[in-house]
Design an enzyme around this catalytic site. Structure first.
Site, PDB file in Angstrom:
ATOM      1  N   GLU A  47       0.874  -1.166  -0.103  1.00 41.24           N
ATOM      2  CA  GLU A  47      -0.084  -0.007   0.041  1.00 41.24           C
ATOM      3  C   GLU A  47       0.690   1.268   0.116  1.00 41.24           C
ATOM      4  OE1 GLU A  47      -2.182   0.990   3.554  1.00 41.24           O
ATOM      5  OE2 GLU A  47      -0.834  -0.386   4.683  1.00 41.24           O
ATOM      6  N   ASN A 368     -10.833  -3.825   4.437  1.00 43.70           N
ATOM      7  CA  ASN A 368      -9.539  -4.068   4.996  1.00 43.70           C
ATOM      8  C   ASN A 368      -9.827  -3.896   6.766  1.00 43.70           C
ATOM      9  OD1 ASN A 368      -6.595  -4.398   5.374  1.00 43.70           O
ATOM     10  ND2 ASN A 368      -6.848  -2.152   6.247  1.00 43.70           N
ATOM     11  N   GLU A 369      -9.421  -4.992   7.332  1.00 44.88           N
ATOM     12  CA  GLU A 369      -9.616  -4.840   8.943  1.00 44.88           C
ATOM     13  C   GLU A 369     -10.749  -4.324   9.310  1.00 44.88           C
ATOM     14  OE1 GLU A 369      -6.136  -2.820  10.351  1.00 44.88           O
ATOM     15  OE2 GLU A 369      -5.025  -4.618  10.288  1.00 44.88           O
TER      16      GLU A 369
HETATM   17  O1  AHR Z   1       0.579  -2.248   7.626  1.00 43.70           O
HETATM   18  C1  AHR Z   1       0.240  -1.113   8.300  1.00 43.70           C
HETATM   19  C2  AHR Z   1      -1.389  -1.261   8.581  1.00 43.70           C
HETATM   20  O2  AHR Z   1      -1.595  -1.836   9.460  1.00 43.70           O
HETATM   21  C3  AHR Z   1      -2.183  -1.449   7.391  1.00 43.70           C
HETATM   22  O3  AHR Z   1      -2.265  -0.330   6.534  1.00 43.70           O
HETATM   23  C4  AHR Z   1      -3.438  -1.577   8.115  1.00 43.70           C
HETATM   24  O4  AHR Z   1      -4.296  -2.942   7.089  1.00 43.70           O
HETATM   25  C5  AHR Z   1      -2.849  -2.252   9.529  1.00 43.70           C
HETATM   26  O5  AHR Z   1      -3.630  -1.655  10.524  1.00 43.70           O
END
Ligand code: AHR
Length: 632
Positions: A47, A368-369
């Site tokens: 990312e 995500n998460e």
């Molecule tokens: O890897 C860093 C961050 O950690 C990511 O963006 C997120 O998905 C996680 O909380």
């Protein structure tokens, strides 16, 4: 370092009484494969964080090329050039830009300028503009002037320390309409250095507006708008099976209107509006959706696309139902953009963007998460995406980012940010996971020890954890370390303990990087039945077989401060006496690699000649070893 020297360093200074652990026994039944190894086990997660793309993998050298920051229009990383008697000012002009997506520009007003008294603008790059000898750099910019009398624009790379011009090019008189200009800079016998800046200057008074000022060094496979060669080579050496993108928190954004909007990251660069990212710096989106897929193609990785699922990090969400439909449609469009034939709407747009051949997708991740979403809306949101995607693409496996109710996820994504000790204590995490439930992706995991990149202690924690994932890779089908990249310059890092570090000129792998590369290049296809008996609580193993090459692959991790003898019993199998041993180790857990000492800890390959059906092998302290045992 040669292995003998390495072993001597490891053993030096230890009193005899603590020279060794109690011997351990590893019993392997070569005739008993107990589970298939997932061929996609080791992949990459990526990312925009730590200047991963801008100032990292994406090879663009000009920082803030469209005059935007996370807080709005900005001249950050640009300064004014007034050589000799020249007088000039610069400012953001919100009234004119080269496109609808880039509606503003940098206005340069030159009151006085002449030959050798040039006025212009200066870009400091991402902690410097790197140059190497005898290299070609391709640049471009959009510009216009109020009067052609301003004359030609000269572009130079200038050494910060000496003031020497390292390369120069000229663009003839600017037009009074917005136009794109190209230039090429060639270096001669310069010394490789990152301490340089870029100037664009004129020799006559007048006004000029600039936007999308760009400069690229040679890129991986010479791809225009492409990636840094050294970083791509480092990734290629890991043999990653997949790439999970575009995030991470970068997918979600802090707010819904700051999410990753893929439609704004495709097409010509001048049509990409750029966007704020949750990691506190602005994203150029030069590495946009198509470039992610091309990155996969270049490194033969499966794309694992995460689609925005209606939740952003400041607890903003869209409930399942009618309100979520546009987001679901956006995901369907995105999948069609990637996989559709050129007769589909979005497949045709991909072709127009330069890639007629469709990509293949096996996995889509929804969000995500989403366990962070306190509203409890995820099960409903996941189900809505699941049903719509499955209806159109029944073969795609759909990954949930949190446990869901009311629907069975195909795969669930687990994340672990831990210490080495925590991983040591939990290597059996997946041993008892229900084999009838969803498959598992460990989409983010890392031993967080060491900064900016991880150290040997972290590599040991990682390797121990990998033995556990590998032994359970019938259920753990995908795993990716995070974060992947960090720009090690001051201010480059938002998240410590990363895999690969770099500055503008050089890059290096952490010990964890080498541990990953060792595991992924020694995967095997089946887990063999094996049993480790040891009193050392920091000894870990995984045993797989590479059926095609009749090879048993034994991975041993000794996280303790003492060497560990292991009696390896292959229950009667005929084993070649000569075997390769790949070792990654260091005298202490704090030992590490860095930008100035990039290869202090690297794998060393040696040969043993006592391999047999039963033999004893000693694993050095603080080391990871892989034994390739060829069967007769
Ligand atoms: O890897 C860093 C961050 O950690 C990511 O963006 C997120 O998905 C996680 O909380």
């Amino acid at each position: 370092m040669r292995l003998e020297k390495f072993a001597a360093v490891l053993l030096a200074g230890l009193p005899l009484a603590v020279m060794a652990q109690q011997p351990a026994t590893l019993t392997i039944d070569t005739a008993k494969p107990i589970a298939a190894v997932s061929p996609t086990l080791y992949g990459l997660m990526t990312e925009e964080i730590n200047y991963s793309y801008d100032g990292g993998l994406y090879a663009e050298l000009v920082n803030n090329r469209t005059f935007q920051s996370n807080r709005g229009p900005s001249t950050a990383d640009w300064t004014i050039l007034e050589n000799g008697d020249a007088r000039a000012t610069m400012a953001i002009d919100k009234t004119t830009g080269p496109s609808e997506a880039l509606p503003l520009s940098l206005k340069l007003t030159v009151d006085t300028a002449a030959a050798k008294s040039e006025a212009g603008i200066v870009n400091s790059g991402y902690w410097g503009i790197p140059v190497r000898p005898s290299e070609q750099y391709h640049g471009s910019f959009y510009a216009k002037t109020d009067s052609v009398s301003i004359g030609a624009v000269t572009i130079r790379i200038i050494n910060n320390d000496t003031g020497a011009t390292e390369a120069t090019a000229t663009v003839p008189t600017l037009s009074t309409e917005w136009k794109r200009y190209e230039y090429t800079l060639k270096t001669g016998a310069v010394t490789a250095s990152a301490a340089n800046h870029l100037t664009l200057s004129v020799e006559h008074p007048g006004t000029a507006w600039f936007s999308l000022v760009s400069l690229f060094p040679p890129t991986y496979q010479n791809t225009p708008n492409g990636n840094r060669i050294d970083l791509m080579q480092k990734l290629a050496a890991m043999h990653p099976a997949f790439l999970r993108f575009p995030g991470g928190n970068y997918l979600e954004g802090d707010h819904i209107n700051e999410r990753y909007e893929w439609k704004k990251t495709i097409g010509s660069l001048v049509d990409r509006p750029t966007h704020p990212s949750p990691w506190n710096y602005h994203s150029s989106d030069g590495l946009g959706l198509l470039e992610f897929f091309e990155w996969c193609e270049d490194l033969h990785m499966q794309p694992l696309l995460a689609v925005y699922a209606g939740y952003s990090m400041r607890q903003e969400h869209v409930d399942a139902g009618v309100g979520l439909e546009p987001y679901v449609q956006d995901a369907l469009d995105e999948i069609e953009y990637a996989t559709g034939s050129t007769s589909t709407k979005w497949g045709a747009i991909r072709a127009k963007d330069g890639h007629p051949a469709p990509f293949h997708i096996n996995y889509i991740e929804v969000g995500n998460e989403d366990w962070f979403d306190k509203s409890g809306s995820y099960s409903g949101r996941y189900a809505q995406f699941y049903k719509a995607i499955k209806a159109a693409y029944p073969d795609i496996q759909i990954i949930a980012t949190a446990p869901v109710t009311g629907i069975r996820a195909d795969v669930v994504d687990d994340h672990f940010y831990r210490s080495a000790q925590e991983f040591f204590n939990d290597v059996h995490h997946y041993d008892k996971t229900d084999r009838n439930g969803p498959k598992v992706m460990v989409g983010e995991w890392v031993t967080r020890e060491g900064s900016p990149t991880t150290n040997m202690g972290a590599a040991l924690g990682d390797a121990a954890w990998m033995t556990g994932m590998e032994r359970n890779s019938d259920i753990v089908v995908l795993a990716s370390y995070a974060p992947l990249f960090v720009n090690v310059n001051p201010g480059g890092m938002q998240w410590p303990s990363d895999l690969i570090g770099y500055d503008a000129l050089n890059s290096y792998g952490s010990p964890s990087y080498y541990a990953q590369a060792m595991f992924s290049t020694h995967l095997g296809d089946h887990v063999l039945d094996s049993k480790l008996d040891a009193t050392n609580p920091r000894l870990f193993d995984s045993v797989t077989v590479d059926s095609k090459h009749h090879r048993v692959i034994v991975k041993l991790v000794n996280g303790s401060s003492q060497p560990q003898a292991v009696s390896i019993n292959l229950s009667g199998a005929k084993v070649h006496s000569n075997a390769h041993v790949t070792t990654l180790g260091a005298p202490t857990t704090e030992a590490t690699n860095s930008i100035t000492d990039p290869t202090r800890i690297v794998p060393v390959v040696s040969t043993i000649s006592n391999a047999a059906s039963t033999f004893t092998h000693t694993v050095p302290r603080y080391s990871i070893q892989i034994l390739d045992l060829d069967l007769n």
